[in-house]
Scaffold this active site. Structure first.
Site, PDB file in Angstrom:
ATOM      1  N   ARG A  15       0.797  -1.228   0.000  1.00 52.03           N
ATOM      2  CA  ARG A  15       0.000   0.000   0.000  1.00 52.03           C
ATOM      3  C   ARG A  15       0.833   1.282   0.000  1.00 52.03           C
ATOM      4  NH1 ARG A  15      -3.849  -1.270   4.890  1.00 52.03           N
ATOM      5  NH2 ARG A  15      -2.426  -3.014   5.205  1.00 52.03           N
ATOM      6  N   GLN A  72      13.138 -14.651   6.222  1.00 53.43           N
ATOM      7  CA  GLN A  72      11.878 -15.383   6.141  1.00 53.43           C
ATOM      8  C   GLN A  72      11.478 -15.306   4.667  1.00 53.43           C
ATOM      9  OE1 GLN A  72       8.260 -13.608   7.528  1.00 53.43           O
ATOM     10  NE2 GLN A  72       7.336 -15.567   8.065  1.00 53.43           N
ATOM     11  N   GLY A  77       3.096 -16.162   8.167  1.00 54.94           N
ATOM     12  CA  GLY A  77       2.411 -15.693   9.374  1.00 54.94           C
ATOM     13  C   GLY A  77       3.392 -15.213  10.434  1.00 54.94           C
ATOM     14  N   ASP A 101       7.367  -1.770  11.393  1.00 56.94           N
ATOM     15  CA  ASP A 101       6.486  -0.702  10.903  1.00 56.94           C
ATOM     16  C   ASP A 101       5.669  -0.077  12.037  1.00 56.94           C
ATOM     17  OD1 ASP A 101       4.862  -2.845  11.405  1.00 56.94           O
ATOM     18  OD2 ASP A 101       3.903  -2.902   9.437  1.00 56.94           O
ATOM     19  N   LYS A 347      29.013  31.370  -0.209  1.00 56.74           N
ATOM     20  CA  LYS A 347      29.492  29.984  -0.268  1.00 56.74           C
ATOM     21  C   LYS A 347      30.966  29.912   0.092  1.00 56.74           C
ATOM     22  CE  LYS A 347      31.769  27.938  -3.085  1.00 56.74           C
ATOM     23  NZ  LYS A 347      32.529  27.413  -4.237  1.00 56.74           N
ATOM     24  N   TYR A 383      34.914  31.411 -10.707  1.00 55.25           N
ATOM     25  CA  TYR A 383      34.960  30.181 -11.512  1.00 55.25           C
ATOM     26  C   TYR A 383      35.220  30.533 -12.968  1.00 55.25           C
ATOM     27  CZ  TYR A 383      33.186  25.587 -13.104  1.00 55.25           C
ATOM     28  OH  TYR A 383      33.041  24.344 -13.652  1.00 55.25           O
TER      29      TYR A 383
HETATM   30  C1  UD1 Z   1      -1.208  -8.912  13.899  1.00 58.62           C
HETATM   31  C2  UD1 Z   1      -1.710  -9.742  15.061  1.00 58.62           C
HETATM   32  C3  UD1 Z   1      -2.955  -9.057  15.661  1.00 58.62           C
HETATM   33  C4  UD1 Z   1      -2.642  -7.646  16.078  1.00 58.62           C
HETATM   34  C5  UD1 Z   1      -2.041  -6.883  14.908  1.00 58.62           C
HETATM   35  C6  UD1 Z   1      -1.537  -5.541  15.370  1.00 58.62           C
HETATM   36  C7  UD1 Z   1      -1.176 -12.051  14.510  1.00 58.62           C
HETATM   37  C8  UD1 Z   1      -1.666 -13.312  13.986  1.00 58.62           C
HETATM   38  N1  UD1 Z   1      -2.038 -11.044  14.580  1.00 58.62           N
HETATM   39  O1  UD1 Z   1      -2.210  -8.933  12.916  1.00 58.62           O
HETATM   40  O2  UD1 Z   1      -3.418  -9.798  16.773  1.00 58.62           O
HETATM   41  O3  UD1 Z   1      -3.806  -7.000  16.536  1.00 58.62           O
HETATM   42  O4  UD1 Z   1      -0.918  -7.595  14.343  1.00 58.62           O
HETATM   43  O5  UD1 Z   1      -1.163  -4.796  14.263  1.00 58.62           O
HETATM   44  O6  UD1 Z   1       0.000 -11.943  14.875  1.00 58.62           O
HETATM   45  N2  UD1 Z   1       5.059 -10.322   9.252  1.00 58.62           N
HETATM   46  C9  UD1 Z   1       6.183 -10.964   8.881  1.00 58.62           C
HETATM   47  N3  UD1 Z   1       6.114 -12.236   8.402  1.00 58.62           N
HETATM   48  C10 UD1 Z   1       4.931 -12.876   8.268  1.00 58.62           C
HETATM   49  C11 UD1 Z   1       3.747 -12.212   8.648  1.00 58.62           C
HETATM   50  C12 UD1 Z   1       3.843 -10.939   9.143  1.00 58.62           C
HETATM   51  O7  UD1 Z   1       7.296 -10.407   8.984  1.00 58.62           O
HETATM   52  O8  UD1 Z   1       4.939 -14.027   7.823  1.00 58.62           O
HETATM   53  C13 UD1 Z   1       5.144  -8.959   9.758  1.00 58.62           C
HETATM   54  C14 UD1 Z   1       4.448  -7.986   8.811  1.00 58.62           C
HETATM   55  O9  UD1 Z   1       5.369  -7.423   7.903  1.00 58.62           O
HETATM   56  C15 UD1 Z   1       3.880  -6.944   9.743  1.00 58.62           C
HETATM   57  C16 UD1 Z   1       3.678  -7.694  11.057  1.00 58.62           C
HETATM   58  O10 UD1 Z   1       4.436  -8.861  10.979  1.00 58.62           O
HETATM   59  O11 UD1 Z   1       4.794  -5.903   9.970  1.00 58.62           O
HETATM   60  C17 UD1 Z   1       2.224  -8.001  11.346  1.00 58.62           C
HETATM   61  O12 UD1 Z   1       1.733  -8.844  10.343  1.00 58.62           O
HETATM   62  P1  UD1 Z   1       0.261  -8.755   9.777  1.00 58.62           P
HETATM   63  O13 UD1 Z   1       0.015  -9.893   8.869  1.00 58.62           O
HETATM   64  O14 UD1 Z   1       0.005  -7.390   9.272  1.00 58.62           O
HETATM   65  O15 UD1 Z   1      -0.562  -8.975  11.106  1.00 58.62           O
HETATM   66  P2  UD1 Z   1      -2.007  -8.452  11.376  1.00 58.62           P
HETATM   67  O16 UD1 Z   1      -2.949  -9.194  10.528  1.00 58.62           O
HETATM   68  O17 UD1 Z   1      -2.037  -6.993  11.373  1.00 58.62           O
END
Ligand code: UD1
Ligand code: MG
Length: 451
Positions: A15, A72, A77, A101, A347, A383
């Site tokens: 996004r 990763q 997840g 982030d 300068k 110059y």
């Molecule tokens: C996650 C939490 C949720 C919480 C929310 C807060 C889980 C399952 N859920 O949801 O309970 O309220 O954050 O914002 O943890 N990331 C990786 N590798 C992955 C997946 C994610 O590095 O395989 C990183 C993403 O880049 C991101 C962060 O983890 O920065 C969160 O991942 P995202 O999938 O956005 O989690 P949410 O669905 O927001």
């Protein structure tokens, strides 16, 4: 116990619509990931960053040998992401999970969370949100945490819960390893949820503690440029409040930005729309009018900077007055009580004490003595298209308006240059030097007429 911080930073950040990985977007003077890293380093012995998309770019930008980088390759997840770092972490430690982030997290909050983690098995950082949509809900029974249920897996009762998971947690590493190994992707998103470790711990009769984040921006994630700008404003506002509490006068803290480090003495006053970049130091009683940009500069006591000035890599000594509309470029050193006026560019030059360059001039590669007066429109021609040359102007010299000093050139002490001169040879001290055609008046000259 050692604290190991795992920062999840594998997301692409679709996004953002950017070629850069999301965590390399900048907020104030640092990337999002650097903000998190600064806080992480303040409270942990070792930092592990889980990267995926744009990994090399991220590593290069952070360029920190103390970090353990963990790839990763596929994003399966949050549970899977954390599991990648586990082989490098000793059992007898606390694992703190942060997000690349979520840039405004503060080490004080993390310290509180770690304190809870010392006496429990899992410590969660939660937050109350009026609109909890999208977040994992904290499910409690008699106030005791039972589980975190993701939005997509929640029933209507659970959807009404306003206490949500920020994602940030501190966990006993030995248990974390055990529960991560047991995760399944048996959920609405077919992901390995980190949050499922809570249910496992509860089943195992382990203790799950929590603290509430008091500031929702501290735990807010950045997914797009709108959220990035929102957090930039929050960051700037907090910084401005800190400066004002230390005595800086800001005419409007909402129209002040500092992307770097600002140090200031007493009674400094900054008007609207000023931008401070890099390392800037203000002495006592410095006044900065509206719309100035000041980068890596040292500004002495009692300096006045009038509106619309751009100052970069320069030193302005005490009592000097700059602007309005002046441009002070790298390696300029403006002497005590000197005056640099409108539409003047300086300068790589030293301007002596009390000297004045008041209007429409370019002064480059120049060493100017004290009490020099430079008339309007004077230009140092430094110059020749290939090389740069020096101009030296002695104390007390007077350079008449609209003159050009062709460098290399030396203007003696107390020398006077007649207005409109093009000076190519050394001008002796104390004398008038000028180079102009003699003025004549053509007696019988007539204006041309139309045929
Ligand atoms: C996650 C939490 C949720 C919480 C929310 C807060 C889980 C399952 N859920 O949801 O309970 O309220 O954050 O914002 O943890 N990331 C990786 N590798 C992955 C997946 C994610 O590095 O395989 C990183 C993403 O880049 C991101 C962060 O983890 O920065 C969160 O991942 P995202 O999938 O956005 O989690 P949410 O669905 O927001
Ligand atoms: Mg998700």
């Amino acid at each position: 116990m050692n604290i190991h911080t795992i920062i999840l930073a594998a997301g692409k950040g679709t996004r953002m619509h950017s070629s850069k990985p999301k965590v390399l977007q900048t907020l104030s003077s640092h990337t999002l990931l650097e903000h998190v890293l600064i806080q992480a380093k303040a409270i942990s012995q070792k930092v592990h960053i889980v990267y995926g998309f744009g990994g090399n770019q991220v590593k290069q930008a952070i360029n920190d040998n103390s970090i353990n980088w963990v790839e990763q390759a596929q994003q399966l997840g949050t549970g899977h992401a954390v599991a990648q770092a586990m082989p490098q972490i000793e059992d007898d430690s606390i694992s703190l999970i942060l997000y690349g982030d979520v840039p405004l997290i503060r080490s004080q909050t993390l310290k509180r969370l770690i304190q809870v983690a010392q006496d429990t098995d899992i410590a969660l950082l939660s937050v109350m949100l009026n609109n909890p949509t999208g977040y994992g809900r904290i499910v409690r029974q008699n106030h005791i945490i039972q589980a975190i249920v993701e939005q997509k897996d929640a029933d209507t009762t659970q959807l009404a819960i306003k206490e949500v998971n920020t994602g940030i947690m501190a966990v006993n590493t030995q248990l974390l390893k055990k529960y991560l190994a047991g995760l399944t992707a048996n959920n609405a998103q077919n992901e390995l949820y980190l949050t499922d470790i809570v249910k496992s711990a509860v089943n195992d009769k382990k203790t799950v503690g929590s603290i509430l984040a008091t500031d929702e921006f501290e735990v807010a994630g950045v997914n797009d440029k709108v959220q990035l700008a929102t957090l930039e404003r929050v960051f700037q506002k907090n910084q401005a409040i800190g400066f004002m509490q230390q005595g800086l006068t800001l005419k409007d803290p909402a129209r002040f930005d500092c992307r770097g480090t600002l140090r200031f003495g007493q009674d400094c006053d900054i008007d609207i729309n000023t931008l401070i970049i890099g390392e800037v130091t203000l002495g006592n009683n410095v006044t900065i009018a509206a719309n100035c940009s000041i980068k890596n500069a040292k500004i002495g006591d009692n300096v006045t900077i009038l509106a619309n000035c751009v100052i970069e890599e320069a030193v302005i000594n005490q009592g000097a007055c700059i602007g309005p509309f002046a441009r002070i470029r790298p390696q300029a050193n403006i002497g005590e009580d000197a005056k640099i006026g409108n539409f003047v560019e300086i300068k790589k030059s030293t301007i002596g004490k009390g000297s004045k360059v008041s209007h429409l001039s370019y002064i480059g590669d120049t060493t100017m003595g004290d009490a020099v007066n430079v008339g309007a429109g004077v230009i140092t021609c430094n110059y020749d298209g290939v090389n740069k040359y020096q101009t030296i102007i002695g104390n007390g010299a007077f350079i008449g308006s609209d003159s050009q000093l062709i460098a290399p050139i030396n203007i003696g002490e107390n020398a006077t240059i007649g207005a409109g001169s093009t000076i190519t040879k050394a001008s002796p001290e104390g004398q008038l030097t000028l180079s102009r055609a003699k003025q004549i008046t053509m007696k019988n000259w007539q204006r041309p007429t139309k045929d």
